[in-house]
Scaffold this motif. Structure first.
Motif, PDB file in Angstrom:
ATOM      1  N   GLY A 112       0.822  -1.203   0.000  1.00 60.20           N
ATOM      2  CA  GLY A 112       0.000   0.000   0.000  1.00 60.20           C
ATOM      3  C   GLY A 112       0.855   1.252   0.000  1.00 60.20           C
ATOM      4  N   PHE A 113       0.332   2.289  -0.628  1.00 56.88           N
ATOM      5  CA  PHE A 113       0.976   3.598  -0.629  1.00 56.88           C
ATOM      6  C   PHE A 113      -0.019   4.624  -0.125  1.00 56.88           C
ATOM      7  N   ILE A 114       0.407   5.459   0.797  1.00 60.35           N
ATOM      8  CA  ILE A 114      -0.391   6.607   1.211  1.00 60.35           C
ATOM      9  C   ILE A 114       0.306   7.843   0.662  1.00 60.35           C
ATOM     10  N   ASP A 115      -0.325   8.428  -0.314  1.00 58.63           N
ATOM     11  CA  ASP A 115       0.172   9.628  -0.994  1.00 58.63           C
ATOM     12  C   ASP A 115      -0.181  10.820  -0.116  1.00 58.63           C
ATOM     13  N   ASN A 116       0.809  11.613   0.245  1.00 53.09           N
ATOM     14  CA  ASN A 116       0.540  12.742   1.136  1.00 53.09           C
ATOM     15  C   ASN A 116       0.159  14.014   0.389  1.00 53.09           C
ATOM     16  N   ALA A 117      -0.169  13.892  -0.882  1.00 49.74           N
ATOM     17  CA  ALA A 117      -0.697  14.993  -1.695  1.00 49.74           C
ATOM     18  C   ALA A 117       0.345  16.030  -2.092  1.00 49.74           C
ATOM     19  N   LYS A 118       1.612  15.729  -1.946  1.00 48.22           N
ATOM     20  CA  LYS A 118       2.635  16.642  -2.444  1.00 48.22           C
ATOM     21  C   LYS A 118       2.790  16.415  -3.946  1.00 48.22           C
ATOM     22  N   PRO A 119       3.186  17.447  -4.658  1.00 46.80           N
ATOM     23  CA  PRO A 119       3.330  17.312  -6.113  1.00 46.80           C
ATOM     24  C   PRO A 119       4.289  16.182  -6.493  1.00 46.80           C
ATOM     25  N   ASN A 120       3.886  15.412  -7.473  1.00 49.68           N
ATOM     26  CA  ASN A 120       4.682  14.364  -8.097  1.00 49.68           C
ATOM     27  C   ASN A 120       4.771  13.038  -7.350  1.00 49.68           C
ATOM     28  N   SER A 156      -0.202  18.319   5.282  1.00 52.74           N
ATOM     29  CA  SER A 156      -0.070  18.864   6.635  1.00 52.74           C
ATOM     30  C   SER A 156      -0.981  18.210   7.670  1.00 52.74           C
ATOM     31  N   VAL A 157      -1.784  17.246   7.262  1.00 50.01           N
ATOM     32  CA  VAL A 157      -2.675  16.573   8.221  1.00 50.01           C
ATOM     33  C   VAL A 157      -2.415  15.073   8.186  1.00 50.01           C
ATOM     34  N   PRO A 158      -2.666  14.410   9.305  1.00 51.27           N
ATOM     35  CA  PRO A 158      -2.475  12.953   9.317  1.00 51.27           C
ATOM     36  C   PRO A 158      -3.505  12.257   8.431  1.00 51.27           C
ATOM     37  N   ALA A 159      -3.193  11.059   8.032  1.00 50.88           N
ATOM     38  CA  ALA A 159      -4.154  10.255   7.283  1.00 50.88           C
ATOM     39  C   ALA A 159      -5.343   9.944   8.181  1.00 50.88           C
ATOM     40  N   PRO A 160      -6.551   9.978   7.637  1.00 46.52           N
ATOM     41  CA  PRO A 160      -7.729   9.653   8.449  1.00 46.52           C
ATOM     42  C   PRO A 160      -7.653   8.215   8.988  1.00 46.52           C
ATOM     43  N   LEU A 209      -6.227   4.575   7.352  1.00 46.08           N
ATOM     44  CA  LEU A 209      -5.189   3.747   7.965  1.00 46.08           C
ATOM     45  C   LEU A 209      -5.691   2.338   8.229  1.00 46.08           C
ATOM     46  N   ARG A 210      -6.915   2.215   8.743  1.00 42.11           N
ATOM     47  CA  ARG A 210      -7.483   0.887   8.987  1.00 42.11           C
ATOM     48  C   ARG A 210      -7.630   0.107   7.677  1.00 42.11           C
ATOM     49  N   GLU A 211      -8.069   0.799   6.632  1.00 43.74           N
ATOM     50  CA  GLU A 211      -8.258   0.149   5.343  1.00 43.74           C
ATOM     51  C   GLU A 211      -6.941  -0.413   4.804  1.00 43.74           C
ATOM     52  N   VAL A 212      -5.920   0.424   4.727  1.00 46.81           N
ATOM     53  CA  VAL A 212      -4.661  -0.041   4.125  1.00 46.81           C
ATOM     54  C   VAL A 212      -3.943  -1.058   5.001  1.00 46.81           C
ATOM     55  N   THR A 213      -3.983  -0.869   6.301  1.00 51.24           N
ATOM     56  CA  THR A 213      -3.312  -1.854   7.162  1.00 51.24           C
ATOM     57  C   THR A 213      -4.070  -3.171   7.189  1.00 51.24           C
ATOM     58  N   VAL A 217       2.956  -1.059   4.058  1.00 48.90           N
ATOM     59  CA  VAL A 217       2.414   0.261   3.682  1.00 48.90           C
ATOM     60  C   VAL A 217       3.556   1.256   3.678  1.00 48.90           C
ATOM     61  N   ILE A 218       3.647   2.022   2.589  1.00 49.09           N
ATOM     62  CA  ILE A 218       4.682   3.037   2.436  1.00 49.09           C
ATOM     63  C   ILE A 218       4.020   4.390   2.364  1.00 49.09           C
ATOM     64  N   THR A 219       4.482   5.320   3.185  1.00 46.74           N
ATOM     65  CA  THR A 219       4.005   6.689   3.102  1.00 46.74           C
ATOM     66  C   THR A 219       5.172   7.529   2.612  1.00 46.74           C
ATOM     67  N   GLY A 220       4.875   8.616   1.934  1.00 47.75           N
ATOM     68  CA  GLY A 220       6.001   9.377   1.439  1.00 47.75           C
ATOM     69  C   GLY A 220       5.613  10.719   0.900  1.00 47.75           C
ATOM     70  N   SER A 221       6.621  11.401   0.420  1.00 46.44           N
ATOM     71  CA  SER A 221       6.396  12.709  -0.148  1.00 46.44           C
ATOM     72  C   SER A 221       7.346  12.912  -1.324  1.00 46.44           C
ATOM     73  N   ASP A 222       7.019  13.882  -2.112  1.00 44.31           N
ATOM     74  CA  ASP A 222       7.868  14.233  -3.236  1.00 44.31           C
ATOM     75  C   ASP A 222       7.531  15.672  -3.604  1.00 44.31           C
TER      76      ASP A 222
END
Length: 96
Positions: A34-42, A72-76, A80-84, A90-95
């Motif tokens: 799973g990937f949680i996209d933190n909404a940063k560009p790219n 700037s906000v945590p994942a709901p 988190l329950r869904e992806v875990t 699960v990988i979270t990240g930014s770009d």
């Protein structure tokens, strides 16, 4: 002459009771990633490329992608329950 410096901490506060469950994977073959996209560009482009690589080269069975509404906000909690619940990793990240 010394001035006053005000520092702001941009990190979101930790949720109460948030624990870390650690599991070890024997490998990626057959795993769901799973990937949680933190909404940063790219980041979405990076995730698409990583997903293709993980599936085609490492035998990952499926990739689950979710996107936060803002970096700037945590994942709901529901996300988190869904992806875990669905994913072995699960990988979270930014770009940018």
């Amino acid at each position: 002459m010394a001035g006053t410096v005000t520092l702001f901490d941009p990190t979101a506060p930790r949720r109460e009771g948030a624990g870390v469950e650690r599991r070890t994977l024997a490998g990626l073959k057959g795993a769901v990633v799973g990937f949680i996209d933190n909404a940063k560009p790219n980041f979405n482009h990076l995730v698409d490329d990583l997903a293709d690589l993980l599936v085609n080269r490492y035998g990952v069975r499926a990739v689950v992608k979710r996107r936060k509404r803002s970096a700037s906000v945590p994942a709901p909690e529901e996300m988190l329950r869904e992806v875990t619940g669905q994913c072995d990793l699960v990988i979270t990240g930014s770009d940018d």
